[in-house]
Design an enzyme around this catalytic site. Structure first.
Site, short mmCIF file in Angstrom:
data_model
loop_
_atom_site.label_atom_id
_atom_site.label_comp_id
_atom_site.label_asym_id
_atom_site.label_seq_id
_atom_site.Cartn_x
_atom_site.Cartn_y
_atom_site.Cartn_z
N LYS A 174 0.86 -1.20 0.00
CA LYS A 174 0.00 0.00 0.00
C LYS A 174 0.89 1.24 0.00
O LYS A 174 1.51 1.59 0.99
CB LYS A 174 -0.92 0.04 1.22
CG LYS A 174 -2.03 1.07 0.96
CD LYS A 174 -2.62 1.68 2.18
CE LYS A 174 -1.89 2.83 2.77
NZ LYS A 174 -1.76 4.05 1.93
N GLY A 226 7.09 4.54 8.04
CA GLY A 226 6.27 5.74 8.20
C GLY A 226 6.52 6.39 9.55
O GLY A 226 7.59 6.22 10.14
N SER A 227 5.51 7.08 10.05
CA SER A 227 5.70 7.89 11.26
C SER A 227 5.51 7.07 12.53
O SER A 227 4.86 6.01 12.51
CB SER A 227 4.71 9.06 11.24
OG SER A 227 3.41 8.55 11.33
N THR A 230 1.71 6.44 13.53
CA THR A 230 1.07 5.40 12.72
C THR A 230 1.65 4.04 13.06
O THR A 230 0.92 3.04 13.14
CB THR A 230 1.23 5.70 11.21
OG1 THR A 230 0.81 7.03 10.95
CG2 THR A 230 0.41 4.75 10.37
N GLY A 231 2.95 3.98 13.28
CA GLY A 231 3.59 2.70 13.65
C GLY A 231 2.98 2.14 14.92
O GLY A 231 2.68 0.94 15.01
N GLU A 249 9.86 0.86 10.48
CA GLU A 249 10.95 1.81 10.15
C GLU A 249 10.34 3.19 10.31
O GLU A 249 9.56 3.62 9.46
CB GLU A 249 11.40 1.61 8.69
CG GLU A 249 12.11 0.31 8.42
CD GLU A 249 13.59 0.39 8.75
OE1 GLU A 249 14.13 1.50 8.91
OE2 GLU A 249 14.21 -0.67 8.85
N CYS A 284 13.79 10.47 6.48
CA CYS A 284 13.87 9.99 7.86
C CYS A 284 15.26 10.21 8.44
O CYS A 284 15.43 10.39 9.63
CB CYS A 284 13.50 8.51 7.91
SG CYS A 284 14.56 7.49 6.87
N GLU A 385 10.01 15.58 15.48
CA GLU A 385 10.34 15.44 14.06
C GLU A 385 9.45 16.38 13.25
O GLU A 385 8.23 16.27 13.28
CB GLU A 385 10.11 14.00 13.59
CG GLU A 385 10.57 13.79 12.15
CD GLU A 385 10.18 12.44 11.56
OE1 GLU A 385 9.04 12.00 11.77
OE2 GLU A 385 11.01 11.83 10.88
P1 NAD Z 1 2.49 8.16 7.83
O1 NAD Z 1 2.76 7.35 9.04
O2 NAD Z 1 1.54 9.28 7.92
O3 NAD Z 1 1.96 7.22 6.63
C1 NAD Z 1 2.70 6.13 6.16
C2 NAD Z 1 1.77 5.13 5.49
O4 NAD Z 1 0.87 4.60 6.47
C3 NAD Z 1 0.90 5.72 4.40
O5 NAD Z 1 0.82 4.80 3.33
C4 NAD Z 1 -0.45 5.87 5.08
O6 NAD Z 1 -1.55 5.84 4.20
C5 NAD Z 1 -0.45 4.67 5.99
N1 NAD Z 1 -1.33 4.77 7.17
C6 NAD Z 1 -1.72 5.90 7.82
N2 NAD Z 1 -2.45 5.57 8.89
C7 NAD Z 1 -2.54 4.22 8.93
C8 NAD Z 1 -3.14 3.29 9.81
N3 NAD Z 1 -3.82 3.68 10.89
N4 NAD Z 1 -3.01 1.97 9.55
C9 NAD Z 1 -2.31 1.55 8.49
N5 NAD Z 1 -1.70 2.38 7.59
C10 NAD Z 1 -1.82 3.71 7.83
O7 NAD Z 1 3.92 8.67 7.33
P2 NAD Z 1 4.25 9.67 6.13
O8 NAD Z 1 3.86 11.04 6.53
O9 NAD Z 1 3.79 9.10 4.84
O10 NAD Z 1 5.86 9.55 6.11
C11 NAD Z 1 6.69 10.29 6.93
C12 NAD Z 1 7.20 9.47 8.10
O11 NAD Z 1 7.87 8.30 7.65
C13 NAD Z 1 8.25 10.26 8.88
O12 NAD Z 1 8.04 10.08 10.26
C14 NAD Z 1 9.56 9.60 8.44
O13 NAD Z 1 10.62 9.76 9.34
C15 NAD Z 1 9.15 8.18 8.27
N6 NAD Z 1 10.08 7.43 7.44
C16 NAD Z 1 10.90 6.49 8.02
C17 NAD Z 1 11.83 5.81 7.24
C18 NAD Z 1 12.79 4.79 7.84
O14 NAD Z 1 13.41 4.05 7.08
N7 NAD Z 1 12.92 4.72 9.15
C19 NAD Z 1 11.92 6.07 5.87
C20 NAD Z 1 11.08 7.02 5.32
C21 NAD Z 1 10.15 7.70 6.10
#
Ligand code: NAD
Length: 481
Positions: A174, A226-227, A230-231, A249, A284, A385
Site C-alpha cells: 500500500k 512511516g511515522s 502510525t507505527g 521503520e 527519515c 520530528e
Molecule cells: P504516515 O505514518 O503518515 O503514513 C505512512 C503510510 O501509512 C501511508 O501509506 C499511510 O496511508 C499509511 N497509514 C496511515 N495511517 C494508517 C493506519 N492507521 N493503519 C495503516 N496504515 C496507515 O507517514 P508519512 O507522513 O507518509 O511519512 C513520513 C514518516 O515516515 C516520517 O516520520 C519519516 O521519518 C518516516 N520514514 C521512516 C523511514 C525509515 O526508514 N525509518 C523512511 C522514510 C520515512
C-alpha cells in the site's frame, strides 16, 4: 502540459479500479495542479489482494531459489528500463529534486538484485542436540506480507520487495495516498514480469486501505515504513486481531555531533547535505540537529547560512534545482507551525522561514530552506520530528553534554559524529542511541549494512541479510533415527 495519470491498482495480475468506485486525486506540489488519480481502495479491495497473494503463494514458494532470483532479476531489469518514465511522474508527484530522485529507481533496482543474489544463503542449521536423532532447522516464509510505505521515497519503498519475495512470500503493497502515481507504473511493470498475485498493489489512504490490510487475518507479517504515531497504531491494531510480526521503520530527529577538532568548512557542507534539502528535509535520516562546541559554533553557523543561501530553489524537474516544494499542503502547514513554534520558543531564525518570492512560488507548497540558531532542549523544534527543511544549531559545553543532548529525544534512527580523535569517535558511536551511525560522514546507505532505528524510531533492520531473515519463521525438526 504533461500527461494525466489515470492509475490502476494491481490485484491478482489485473489492473483494476476500486470496488468502492472512489478515486483519490494527486496534486503537483509545485503548482497545485491535479496531475492524476488512483483508485481509493476499501476493505473489499484489500481482501481481494490478500486472497490473490494467498492464491499465488504455494506456487511461488515452490519455486527454486534460482527460479525466484531469475524472476526478480527480470523485474529489476524492466524497472531500470522504465526509470525515465517513473522519474518524470515521481518528480511531479513528490516535488523532490530530479538530480537526487534519480538515485531512487537505481537504489530499488540494486536492492532487488542484492536480495536475488542472497537467496541461497537462507540456510537452516543442523544441531547436535542428541545422538539418537537428527535435529535441524529450516526457514519458512510467512505467506502473505502486508507492506505499507510513506510518501517521501514512493518508488524506492514500493519497488524494493526483494527480501520478502526471495524468502518465498507474496506481498500486498500500500503506497502513500500523498504520492501514489509512480506505484501505478510499478503495477504495470510487475504485471509484465512476475506471476499473477505474487505482488499486489492497493492504492488508498490509511483508514480505507492501510487499516484493513493490518487487520486482515491472513496477513501474518506487516512491514511498515512511516511515522511513529502510525507505527504505534499499527502495532495496536495488529495485536487486536492476532499475533503478528510487525517491523517498523519510523521517524528520526537525527543529531550531528561535532567535536572541537572538526573542520568547520567540512562540517557546514556536510550538515547542509545531511539535512537533505533536495527532499525539503522530508527524509527519515535528515540531520536536523547540529550539536556544536563553543569553539566552532560561530564559524559553522556563518558557513551553514552562507551555504544554504546558495541552494537553488525552484522547479524540481530542473537538474540545477537543490530544493523544490514540500510534498503536500499537510507537510507545508505542519512545517510552518514548527517554524512559528521555534520563534515563539525563543530560537534565533537565521535563514529562511518564509515562502520564497517570485511568480513561480505563488502557488504550491513552497518554504525557503530554514535554519535556527540557539536552539535548546526545551524547544519543540529540538525534540519533535518536523519532516521539513528546518535545521537547528545547538551549543554544548563538553563531551558528556553533547552525547546527552544527542540522546535526549524519543527517536534513535541515525547520528553523525565529526572528529579525527579515534577514542572520541569510538566512545560517541558506542554511547549514541541510534541504529545507524556515520563517523565523518552523513546519510549514505550501503546494501548489506542494516538500516533501522533504536527507541521509538522502530524495530527491525532493512537493506541487509537480516531483512530477508525477518520474512521467515524458523521451524525446528527432530528426526528420530
Ligand atoms: P504516515 O505514518 O503518515 O503514513 C505512512 C503510510 O501509512 C501511508 O501509506 C499511510 O496511508 C499509511 N497509514 C496511515 N495511517 C494508517 C493506519 N492507521 N493503519 C495503516 N496504515 C496507515 O507517514 P508519512 O507522513 O507518509 O511519512 C513520513 C514518516 O515516515 C516520517 O516520520 C519519516 O521519518 C518516516 N520514514 C521512516 C523511514 C525509515 O526508514 N525509518 C523512511 C522514510 C520515512
Amino acid at each position: 502540459m504533461s500527461e494525466f495519470i489515470d492509475g490502476r491498482m494491481l490485484i491478482g495480475g489485473e489492473l483494476v479500479e476500486s470496488r468502492t468506485s472512489n478515486w483519490l486525486e494527486s496534486v503537483n506540489p509545485a503548482n497545485e495542479e491535479v496531475i492524476g488519480r488512483v483508485p481509493a481502495a476499501g476493505p473489499e479491495d484489500v481482501d481481494a489482494a490478500v486472497q490473490a497473494a494467498l492464491g499465488a503463494f504455494d506456487a511461488w514458494a515452490g519455486l527454486s531459489m534460482t527460479e525466484r532470483a531469475q524472476a526478480l532479476r527480470g523485474y529489476a531489469q524492466r524497472l531500470r528500463e522504465e526509470g525515465k518514465r517513473i522519474l518524470d511522474v515521481e518528480v511531479r508527484d513528490t516535488g523532490n529534486s530530479i538530480a537526487k530522485l534519480r538515485h531512487d529507481v537505481a537504489s530499488a533496482v540494486r536492492g532487488i538484485e542484492y536480495f536475488a543474489g542472497l537467496g541461497t544463503e537462507l540456510k537452516g542449521e543442523t544441531i547436535p542436540a542428541s545422538a539418537d536423532a537428527l535435529h535441524y532447522s529450516v526457514r519458512q516464509p510467512y505467506g502473505v506480507v502486508g507492506r505499507i510505505v510513506p510518501f517521501n521515497h514512493p518508488i524506492l519503498f514500493a519497488a524494493k520487495f526483494g527480501a520478502p519475495l526471495m524468502a518465498g512470500n507474496c506481498v500486498v503493497i500500500k503506497p502513500s495516498e500523498q504520492s501514489p502515481l509512480s506505484a501505478t507504473i510499478l503495477a504495470e511493470i510487475v504485471r509484465e514480469t512476475l506471476p499473477a498475485g505474487v505482488v499486489n498493489i492497493v492504492t488508498g489512504d490509511g483508514a480505507g486501505a492501510g487499516v484493513p490490510l493490518v487487520r486482515h487475518p491472513l496477513v501474518k507479517r506487516i512491514s511498515f515504513i512511516g511515522s511513529v504515531p502510525t507505527g504505534m497504531a499499527i502495532q495496536r491494531a495488529a495485536a487486536e486481531v492476532a499475533v503478528k510480526h510487525v517491523s517498523l521503520e519510523l521517524g528520526g530527529k537525527n543529531p550531528m555531533i561535532v567535536f572541537p577538532d572538526a573542520d568547520p568548512d567540512e562540517v557546514a557542507s556536510n550538515a547542509v547535505a545531511g539535512m537533505n534539502f533536495a527532499w525539503m528535509g522530508q527524509s527519515c535520516g535528515s540531520m536536523s540537529r547540529i550539536l556544536l562546541p563553543d569553539s566552532l559554533y560561530d564559524a559553522v553557523l556563518e558557513r551553514v547560512v552562507a551555504k544554504v543561501a546558495t541552494i537553488v530553489q525552484g522547479d524540481p524537474a530542473k537538474e540545477e534545482t537543490g530544493a523544490g516544494p514540500m510534498n503536500s499542503r499537510a507537510q507545508y502547514d505542519k512545517t510552518l507551525r514548527y517554524i512559528q513554534a521555534g520563534i515563539e520558543d525563543g530560537a534565533r531564525l537565521v535563514a529562511g522561514g518564509t515562502r520564497p518570492e517570485g511568480a513561480e512560488f505563488e502557488r504550491g507548497y513552497w518554504i525557503r530552506p530554514t535554519v535556527f540558531a540557539d536552539v535548546t532542549p526545551q524547544m519543540r523544534i529540538f525534540r519533535e520530528e518536523i519532516f521539513g527543511p528546518v535545521m537547528s544549531l545547538i551549543r554544548y559545553r563538553d563531551v558528556d553534554e553533547a552525547i546527552e543532548l544527542a540522546n535526549d529525544v524519543e527517536y534513535g534512527l541515525t547520528a553523525s559524529i565529526w572528529t579525527n580523535d579515534l577514542k572520541l569517535a569510538m566512545r560517541a558511536s558506542r554511547e549514541v542511541r541510534a541504529g545507524y551511525v556515520w563517523v565523518n560522514g552523513v546519510s549514505r546507505h550501503f546494501l548489506g549494512t542494516g538500516f533501522g532505528g533504536f527507541k521509538n524510531s522502530g524495530t527491525g533492520r532493512e537493506e541487509c541479510f537480516d531483512e530477508m531473515l525477518s520474512y521467515t519463521e524458523t521451524k525446528t525438526v527432530h528426526v528420530r533415527v
